[in-house]
Scaffold this active site. Structure first.
Site, PDB file in Angstrom:
ATOM      1  N   SER A 141     -10.654 -50.082   9.507  1.00 54.18           N
ATOM      2  CA  SER A 141      -9.897 -51.311   9.767  1.00 54.18           C
ATOM      3  C   SER A 141      -8.404 -51.169   9.505  1.00 54.18           C
ATOM      4  O   SER A 141      -7.614 -51.958  10.023  1.00 54.18           O
ATOM      5  CB  SER A 141     -10.454 -52.458   8.918  1.00 54.18           C
ATOM      6  OG  SER A 141     -10.395 -52.127   7.538  1.00 54.18           O
TER       7      SER A 141
ATOM      8  N   GLU B 185       0.483 -67.765   1.599  1.00 56.87           N
ATOM      9  CA  GLU B 185       0.192 -68.994   0.874  1.00 56.87           C
ATOM     10  C   GLU B 185      -0.660 -69.924   1.743  1.00 56.87           C
ATOM     11  O   GLU B 185      -0.723 -69.757   2.965  1.00 56.87           O
ATOM     12  CB  GLU B 185       1.506 -69.695   0.490  1.00 56.87           C
ATOM     13  CG  GLU B 185       2.400 -68.879  -0.425  1.00 56.87           C
ATOM     14  CD  GLU B 185       1.743 -68.565  -1.745  1.00 56.87           C
ATOM     15  OE1 GLU B 185       1.000 -69.427  -2.257  1.00 56.87           O
ATOM     16  OE2 GLU B 185       1.956 -67.450  -2.267  1.00 56.87           O
TER      17      GLU B 185
ATOM     18  N   HIS C 187      -5.573 -54.595   3.839  1.00 62.02           N
ATOM     19  CA  HIS C 187      -5.216 -54.710   5.257  1.00 62.02           C
ATOM     20  C   HIS C 187      -3.779 -55.203   5.433  1.00 62.02           C
ATOM     21  O   HIS C 187      -3.204 -55.799   4.534  1.00 62.02           O
ATOM     22  CB  HIS C 187      -6.204 -55.642   5.958  1.00 62.02           C
ATOM     23  CG  HIS C 187      -7.618 -55.182   5.845  1.00 62.02           C
ATOM     24  ND1 HIS C 187      -8.525 -55.770   4.973  1.00 62.02           N
ATOM     25  CD2 HIS C 187      -8.273 -54.176   6.462  1.00 62.02           C
ATOM     26  CE1 HIS C 187      -9.686 -55.149   5.083  1.00 62.02           C
ATOM     27  NE2 HIS C 187      -9.557 -54.175   5.973  1.00 62.02           N
TER      28      HIS C 187
END
Length: 369
Positions: free
Chosen positions: A152, A320, A336
């Site tokens: 990934s 956030e 990631h």
């Protein structure tokens, strides 16, 4: 075989080109068009063929049904009366133009390579003032293809996966049209499961003499399940060697890549090696098999420690609540990347290509800015 498209309002079409207006919606029987037209407009500025008119594809995607294979895409963009600002992604959300600007009256011509595997070539536009005058898609077998096998951290994201991004998505950005990226990496796979699912075999059906196979696994080889786990001293290098042998059997060049580090720091601001001895296993195998090695672990360690713990949040998937549409409750992902981060990681890979002097690739890298 080539496919040519002339963009702009209804009117005279240049011979050999298909006319595409702001109302040309993709249909299967037409085989080309915009996937949505609610943000597309068209304008004619002058009587110049191909360059005197254009479409304005705000956050819009143009697709054309084409046979699978590699393509050189030539795109013309500009405006006789106004400055333009265009970003462009192709198949796999591969970035090819970022904040590309022309001044008033300038018509620019850019070329890039695209690998098509699903029978459709896609051009997704962004930017503050995008313009699209014409497009030519030329199928060719002359380009060098870099095949990516990985997890990934390398993979292409889904169309709705923003802001998630693997570094393989961004590699195309650094190359001229002579090199094409075929990203076969997929999330959750290890060196073992990638093979057992037939994905290496899929690469072998396409890869040819003169191509490259970039191999980065390790994140999921550490997982405890039987389908993915490999031992760093035995089965991990044994599986990686299968990729090396596969590439060489097709007279392609294998390149091993150590896993990019996760975002974990010790109290002194140093990156913690979460990959343990898997990294050394790749380095040892590269030496034993005389394979080119891009030590992305070492390069990412240097970058992350230089930036520091707080600044690296802009590389990884940190946000956030409400900052990212697809992570409305907020996200703190230390593995990631978001797009700006994956672009930086891809640049580290490119630096590795330059340092290794992989000649057939370095000669087709874009000039450094």
């Amino acid at each position: 075989m080539s496919y040519k498209f002339d963009f702009g309002p209804e009117g005279v079409t240049v011979e050999g080109y298909h006319k595409v207006t702001n109302s040309t919606l993709y249909e299967e029987n037409l085989a080309y068009g915009f996937t949505t037209i609610n943000k597309v407009s068209a304008k004619k500025r002058t009587n110049e063929s191909l360059t005197g008119d254009f479409c304005i594809p705000f956050d819009s995607t143009f697709v054309a049904d084409v046979p699978n294979g590699n393509y050189i895409v030539t795109i013309t963009l500009g405006d006789a009366f106004a400055p333009t600002h265009t970003s462009l992604k192709t198949n796999g959300e591969h970035l090819v133009l970022q904040n590309y600007e022309t001044v008033s009256g300038q018509i620019a011509r850019e070329q890039f390579g695209v690998n098509v595997r699903n029978g459709q070539l896609k051009l997704s536009f962004g930017g503050l003032a995008p313009r699209l005058n014409s497009v030519e898609m030329l199928q060719t077998s002359q380009q060098i293809t870099i095949y990516l096998a990985g997890d990934s951290t390398v993979t292409d994201p889904s169309e709705d996966g923003f802001p998630f991004s693997g570094w393989g998505q961004m590699l195309n950005y650094y190359f001229k049209h002579d090199v094409v990226i075929a990203n076969h990496a997929i999330g959750g796979r290890s060196s073992k499961s990638f093979i057992s699912e037939g994905r290496l075999e899929g690469i072998l059906e396409e890869i040819k003499e003169g191509d490259y196979l970039f191999i980065q696994f390790g994140h999921n080889d550490q997982k405890s399940d039987e389908e993915r786990f490999t031992d760093p001293d035995t089965t991990y290098p044994e599986h990686l060697k299968k990729y090396i042998d596969a590439a060489r059997s097709k007279k392609a060049t294998p390149v091993l890549i150590t896993s990019v580090h996760r975002r974990y720091y010790d109290n002194d601001g140093h990156i913690i090696n979460m990959h343990t001895t898997y990294l050394d296993a790749v380095r040892k195998l590269a030496e034993e098999e005389n394979v080119a090695l891009i030590d992305l672990a070492d390069r990412s360690k240097q970058l992350f420690e230089e930036l520091g713990e707080e600044a690296t949040k802009s590389i990884f998937l940190w946000g956030e609540p409400g900052e990212w549409r697809n992570s409305s409750n907020g996200i703190k992902d230390n593995t990631h990347f978001q797009e700006q981060g994956s672009l930086q990681i891809a640049e580290l890979v490119v630096q590795g290509i330059r340092d290794l002097n992989l000649m057939r690739l370095t000669m087709f890298l874009k000039p450094t800015e």
